[in-house]
Structures are given as structure tokens and as C-alpha cells.
Design a protein around this motif. Structure first.
Motif, PDB file in Angstrom:
ATOM      1  N   UNK A  28       3.660   8.417  -9.050  1.00 13.53           N
ATOM      2  CA  UNK A  28       2.330   8.978  -9.316  1.00 13.53           C
ATOM      3  C   UNK A  28       1.446   8.938  -8.070  1.00 13.53           C
ATOM      4  N   UNK A  29       1.539   7.868  -7.290  1.00 12.81           N
ATOM      5  CA  UNK A  29       0.757   7.788  -6.058  1.00 12.81           C
ATOM      6  C   UNK A  29       1.193   8.823  -5.041  1.00 12.81           C
ATOM      7  N   UNK A  30       2.486   9.055  -4.950  1.00 16.47           N
ATOM      8  CA  UNK A  30       2.996  10.064  -4.029  1.00 16.47           C
ATOM      9  C   UNK A  30       2.565  11.463  -4.420  1.00 16.47           C
ATOM     10  N   UNK A  31       2.627  11.773  -5.712  1.00 18.74           N
ATOM     11  CA  UNK A  31       2.197  13.103  -6.158  1.00 18.74           C
ATOM     12  C   UNK A  31       0.689  13.291  -5.989  1.00 18.74           C
ATOM     13  N   UNK A  32      -0.073  12.217  -6.172  1.00 17.97           N
ATOM     14  CA  UNK A  32      -1.517  12.296  -5.950  1.00 17.97           C
ATOM     15  C   UNK A  32      -1.814  12.541  -4.470  1.00 17.97           C
ATOM     16  N   UNK A  38      -2.608  18.990  -0.103  1.00 16.61           N
ATOM     17  CA  UNK A  38      -2.679  20.438  -0.336  1.00 16.61           C
ATOM     18  C   UNK A  38      -4.124  20.891  -0.463  1.00 16.61           C
ATOM     19  N   UNK A  39      -4.948  20.105  -1.130  1.00 17.07           N
ATOM     20  CA  UNK A  39      -6.362  20.466  -1.269  1.00 17.07           C
ATOM     21  C   UNK A  39      -7.064  20.473   0.083  1.00 17.07           C
ATOM     22  N   UNK A  40      -6.762  19.483   0.918  1.00 14.64           N
ATOM     23  CA  UNK A  40      -7.384  19.422   2.248  1.00 14.64           C
ATOM     24  C   UNK A  40      -6.924  20.595   3.106  1.00 14.64           C
ATOM     25  N   UNK A  41      -5.634  20.908   3.043  1.00 10.81           N
ATOM     26  CA  UNK A  41      -5.131  22.044   3.817  1.00 10.81           C
ATOM     27  C   UNK A  41      -5.749  23.357   3.335  1.00 10.81           C
TER      28      UNK A  41
END
Length: 109
Positions: A28-32, A38-41
Motif C-alpha cells: 500500500x505504501x508503494x502504490x501510494x 504520477x500526480x507530481x509529474x
């Protein structure tokens, strides 16, 4: 008199789709982290297709790696591996043996 169902999962570890214990937190931490990347990019005006490909690639890698670790080490194996790294391989004794052994000359009555 009412009949109540008994929860037979008491004392068991949490499991989701075969992932147990700490692997759920890693997954879950990795997917977060991938979602935040992706949001930052995307906010940095990177092409949306590039953002999607990076997100899919990294989420696939995290998924495969966590399931591989779960299969290899099991429920408590990762904790055992980290504990094994903290223990010294050798105990070095630089003092004379006489200094470690103390003889108490007092008599206890």
C-alpha cells in the motif's frame, strides 16, 4: 435465545489477496508513492501518456516485488532477515579470560 456467529479470525494476521502482515504495508505504501509521483509529474506538465506509463510500470514492479517477497520469506521472514543483520557474526574477546571470571571470596552463611 439468539444465536451469534463466532469470529474465527481472532489472533490471525491480516491477509488480503495472499499478502500477509508487513507486506500489506509495503504494497500500500508503494502504490501510494507511485500515485504521488504520477500526480507530481502530471502537475509538472509532463505528457499524460508518459505519466500513465510510469505509473503502470512502477505499480507493476511494486506488485510483483511484494508478492515475490511474500512468497520467498513468508509471514515473519522479513523481520527475521532484518534481525539477522543486526546480530554480530563473531564475538571478539580482547581481554584475558581471568578478567571475565570473578571468584567471590566472601563466605555466605
Amino acid at each position: 435465545m439468539k444465536n451469534y456467529t463466532i469470529n474465527k479470525g481472532i489472533g490471525r494476521t491480516v491477509e488480503f489477496k495472499g499478502l500477509k502482515a508487513q507486506y500489506l504495508f509495503i504494497f500500500s505504501g508503494g502504490l501510494l508513492a507511485v500515485l504521488l509521483l504520477v500526480m507530481i509529474l502530471y502537475m509538472a506538465n509532463v505528457n499524460s501518456y508518459v505519466c500513465l506509463m510510469i505509473g503502470i510500470l512502477f505499480s507493476l514492479l511494486i506488485t510483483l516485488q511484494t508478492f515475490r517477497l511474500n512468497k520467498k520469506y513468508g509471514e515473519h521472514g522479513l523481520m527475521k532477515q532484518s534481525a539477522k543483520k543486526k546480530h554480530p557474526q563473531f564475538i571478539i574477546c580482547r581481554k584475558a579470560v581471568k578478567r571475565y571470571v570473578k571468584f567471590n571470596s566472601k563466605r555466605v552463611i
